[in-house]
Design a protein around this motif. Structure first.
Motif, mmCIF file in Angstrom:
data_model
loop_
_atom_site.group_PDB
_atom_site.id
_atom_site.type_symbol
_atom_site.label_atom_id
_atom_site.label_comp_id
_atom_site.label_asym_id
_atom_site.label_seq_id
_atom_site.Cartn_x
_atom_site.Cartn_y
_atom_site.Cartn_z
ATOM 1 N N GLU A 1 35.005 19.039 47.387
ATOM 2 C CA GLU A 1 33.605 18.921 47.776
ATOM 3 C C GLU A 1 32.879 19.876 46.740
ATOM 4 O O GLU A 1 31.894 19.412 46.156
ATOM 5 N N THR A 2 33.621 20.922 46.527
ATOM 6 C CA THR A 2 32.953 21.917 45.332
ATOM 7 C C THR A 2 32.824 21.409 43.989
ATOM 8 O O THR A 2 31.961 21.117 43.357
ATOM 9 N N ALA A 3 33.913 20.378 43.776
ATOM 10 C CA ALA A 3 34.134 19.977 42.540
ATOM 11 C C ALA A 3 33.356 18.846 42.179
ATOM 12 O O ALA A 3 32.558 18.861 41.208
ATOM 13 N N LEU A 4 32.450 18.262 43.389
ATOM 14 C CA LEU A 4 31.541 16.978 43.008
ATOM 15 C C LEU A 4 30.316 17.848 42.860
ATOM 16 O O LEU A 4 29.316 17.326 42.442
ATOM 17 N N THR A 5 29.947 19.055 43.215
ATOM 18 C CA THR A 5 28.782 19.952 42.589
ATOM 19 C C THR A 5 29.008 20.597 41.482
ATOM 20 O O THR A 5 27.851 21.117 40.907
ATOM 21 N N ARG A 6 30.147 20.808 41.000
ATOM 22 C CA ARG A 6 30.345 21.338 39.587
ATOM 23 C C ARG A 6 30.849 20.789 38.331
ATOM 24 O O ARG A 6 30.585 21.235 37.308
ATOM 25 N N TRP A 7 31.269 19.527 38.334
ATOM 26 C CA TRP A 7 31.795 18.813 37.361
ATOM 27 C C TRP A 7 30.951 18.539 36.308
ATOM 28 O O TRP A 7 31.384 18.328 35.228
ATOM 29 N N ARG A 8 29.614 18.339 36.617
ATOM 30 C CA ARG A 8 28.633 18.226 35.339
ATOM 31 C C ARG A 8 28.494 19.360 34.667
ATOM 32 O O ARG A 8 28.085 19.067 33.528
ATOM 33 N N GLU A 9 28.781 20.655 34.872
ATOM 34 C CA GLU A 9 28.953 21.672 34.107
ATOM 35 C C GLU A 9 30.041 21.584 33.148
ATOM 36 O O GLU A 9 30.286 22.487 32.170
ATOM 37 N N ALA A 10 31.430 20.802 33.349
ATOM 38 C CA ALA A 10 32.357 20.935 32.448
ATOM 39 C C ALA A 10 32.539 19.991 31.214
ATOM 40 O O ALA A 10 31.889 19.042 31.179
ATOM 41 N N SER A 11 33.271 20.655 30.400
ATOM 42 C CA SER A 11 33.881 19.678 29.102
ATOM 43 C C SER A 11 34.939 19.003 29.578
ATOM 44 O O SER A 11 35.095 17.716 28.786
ATOM 45 N N LEU A 12 35.694 19.043 30.726
ATOM 46 C CA LEU A 12 36.887 18.416 30.891
ATOM 47 C C LEU A 12 37.291 18.842 32.251
ATOM 48 O O LEU A 12 37.039 20.055 32.598
ATOM 49 N N VAL A 13 37.910 17.897 32.995
ATOM 50 C CA VAL A 13 38.242 18.033 34.323
ATOM 51 C C VAL A 13 39.671 18.033 34.430
ATOM 52 O O VAL A 13 40.351 17.073 34.014
ATOM 53 N N ILE A 14 40.446 19.135 35.143
ATOM 54 C CA ILE A 14 41.890 18.819 35.437
ATOM 55 C C ILE A 14 42.082 18.977 36.991
ATOM 56 O O ILE A 14 41.531 20.002 37.750
ATOM 57 N N LEU A 15 42.283 17.734 37.495
ATOM 58 C CA LEU A 15 41.978 17.401 38.894
ATOM 59 C C LEU A 15 43.429 17.323 39.836
ATOM 60 O O LEU A 15 44.163 16.461 39.465
ATOM 61 N N ASP A 16 43.604 18.046 40.488
ATOM 62 C CA ASP A 16 44.784 18.093 41.464
ATOM 63 C C ASP A 16 44.495 17.095 42.586
ATOM 64 O O ASP A 16 43.365 17.069 42.874
ATOM 65 N N LEU A 17 45.248 16.201 42.772
ATOM 66 C CA LEU A 17 45.348 15.005 43.854
ATOM 67 C C LEU A 17 44.971 15.489 45.196
ATOM 68 O O LEU A 17 44.509 14.620 46.111
ATOM 69 N N MET A 18 46.040 16.337 45.387
ATOM 70 C CA MET A 18 46.259 16.741 46.950
ATOM 71 C C MET A 18 45.244 18.001 47.149
ATOM 72 O O MET A 18 45.660 19.230 47.098
ATOM 73 N N LEU A 19 44.073 17.707 47.838
ATOM 74 C CA LEU A 19 42.878 18.550 47.903
ATOM 75 C C LEU A 19 42.587 18.473 49.576
ATOM 76 O O LEU A 19 42.755 17.683 50.193
ATOM 77 N N PRO A 20 42.265 19.795 49.964
ATOM 78 C CA PRO A 20 41.545 19.697 51.552
ATOM 79 C C PRO A 20 40.326 18.962 51.445
ATOM 80 O O PRO A 20 39.489 18.926 50.454
ATOM 81 N N GLY A 21 39.937 18.513 52.496
ATOM 82 C CA GLY A 21 38.875 17.577 52.565
ATOM 83 C C GLY A 21 38.853 16.338 51.790
ATOM 84 O O GLY A 21 39.761 15.461 51.797
ATOM 85 N N ILE A 22 38.051 16.458 50.649
ATOM 86 C CA ILE A 22 37.871 15.101 49.832
ATOM 87 C C ILE A 22 38.980 15.265 49.054
ATOM 88 O O ILE A 22 39.169 16.243 48.029
ATOM 89 N N ASP A 23 39.899 14.212 48.659
ATOM 90 C CA ASP A 23 41.183 14.476 48.057
ATOM 91 C C ASP A 23 40.641 13.985 46.395
ATOM 92 O O ASP A 23 39.657 13.616 45.958
ATOM 93 N N GLY A 24 41.774 14.234 45.596
ATOM 94 C CA GLY A 24 41.428 14.014 44.192
ATOM 95 C C GLY A 24 41.049 12.757 43.944
ATOM 96 O O GLY A 24 40.027 12.376 42.709
ATOM 97 N N LEU A 25 41.861 11.678 44.338
ATOM 98 C CA LEU A 25 41.144 10.158 44.002
ATOM 99 C C LEU A 25 39.844 9.975 44.178
ATOM 100 O O LEU A 25 39.370 9.238 43.593
ATOM 101 N N ALA A 26 39.403 10.524 45.434
ATOM 102 C CA ALA A 26 37.844 10.263 45.828
ATOM 103 C C ALA A 26 37.030 10.806 44.770
ATOM 104 O O ALA A 26 35.984 10.466 44.425
#
Length: 237
Positions: free
Chosen positions: A36-61
């Motif tokens: 959930e936090t990732a979806l509010t912050r990714w636009r700040e990033a030059s690249l995303v390293i994304l774990d797939l197993m996350l609480p709540g909204i998973d990495g694939l979503a």
């Protein structure tokens, strides 16, 4: 100011390791612990390293949501499970690369550097006089400016998709094995699955072919791999 790398990782020890590795290599980085936090912050990033197993909204979503809004932001999946189906699904929905845990820091940094270089070339292009676009049927590929169009419409390609398309276009008629493509596009240090190539080829065909099941551009060479059509290729004047 350089945009940071966003590390989406719920394990605090791995999160700290990522931040330290990236920081020591000169990359500013920030960590968030959930999708959930990732979806509010990714636009700040030059690249995303994304774990797939996350609480709540998973990495694939998270990956799917990012790719819906941005087709080119470099994105590396980080997974504890080398599950073929999971990895293929992640690549199908838009990840550029993946790394399994436990990971080698040097390999992770090499993958980060390679994706950022490709993304920088896409953003800046090259001086017009140095460009040598290639036109084949309705497809135009500018290998220097990292730009492709189909019937005049810009294509939204990930870094790996464009790297594959450029490689094919520069060598029309040449047959490439999956191993050749992994070496040329992912690099000799890549230790993943051959399925990675198949998945990216399928995604690329879905973007450039009128009928992906009967391709016009990227052809299957049975027993070998793939080749790009050699029909009437010419540089644009």
């Amino acid at each position: 100011m350089t945009r940071p790398i966003l590390c989406v990782e719920d394990d605090p020890d791995i999160g700290r390791l990522l931040i330290t590795l990236l920081g020591d290599a000169g990359y500013p980085a920030i960590r968030v612990a959930d999708g959930e936090t990732a979806l509010t912050r990714w636009r700040e990033a030059s690249l995303v390293i994304l774990d797939l197993m996350l609480p709540g909204i998973d990495g694939l979503a998270v990956c799917r949501e990012i790719r819906t809004a941005d087709a080119v932001l470099p994105l590396i999946m980080l997974t504890a499970r080398a599950d073929t189906r999971e990895v293929v699904h992640g690549l199908e929905i838009g990840a550029d690369d993946y790394i399994t845990k436990p990971f080698d820091g040097a390999i992770l940094l090499a993958r980060v550097a390679a994706l950022l270089r490709r993304h920088a070339r896409a953003a800046t292009g090259a001086p017009a006089g140095e460009r040598t676009p290639i036109a084949v049927y309705d497809l135009v590929i500018d290998t220097e400016a990292h730009y492709a169009t189909l019937r005049g419409q810009a294509l939204s390609l990930t870094a790996k998709e464009f790297a594959l398309l450029s490689l094919f276009a520069r060598h029309p008629g040449r047959g490439f094995s999956r191993a050749d493509l992994l070496d040329a596009v992912w690099g000799p240090e890549f230790d993943g699955f051959d399925h990675t190539v198949n998945t990216h080829i399928n995604r690329l065909r879905n973007k450039i072919e009128d009928d992906p099941s009967n391709p016009r551009y990227i052809l299957t060479v049975w027993g070998i791999g793939y080749r790009f059509t050699d029909a009437s290729q010419r540089p644009l004047s």
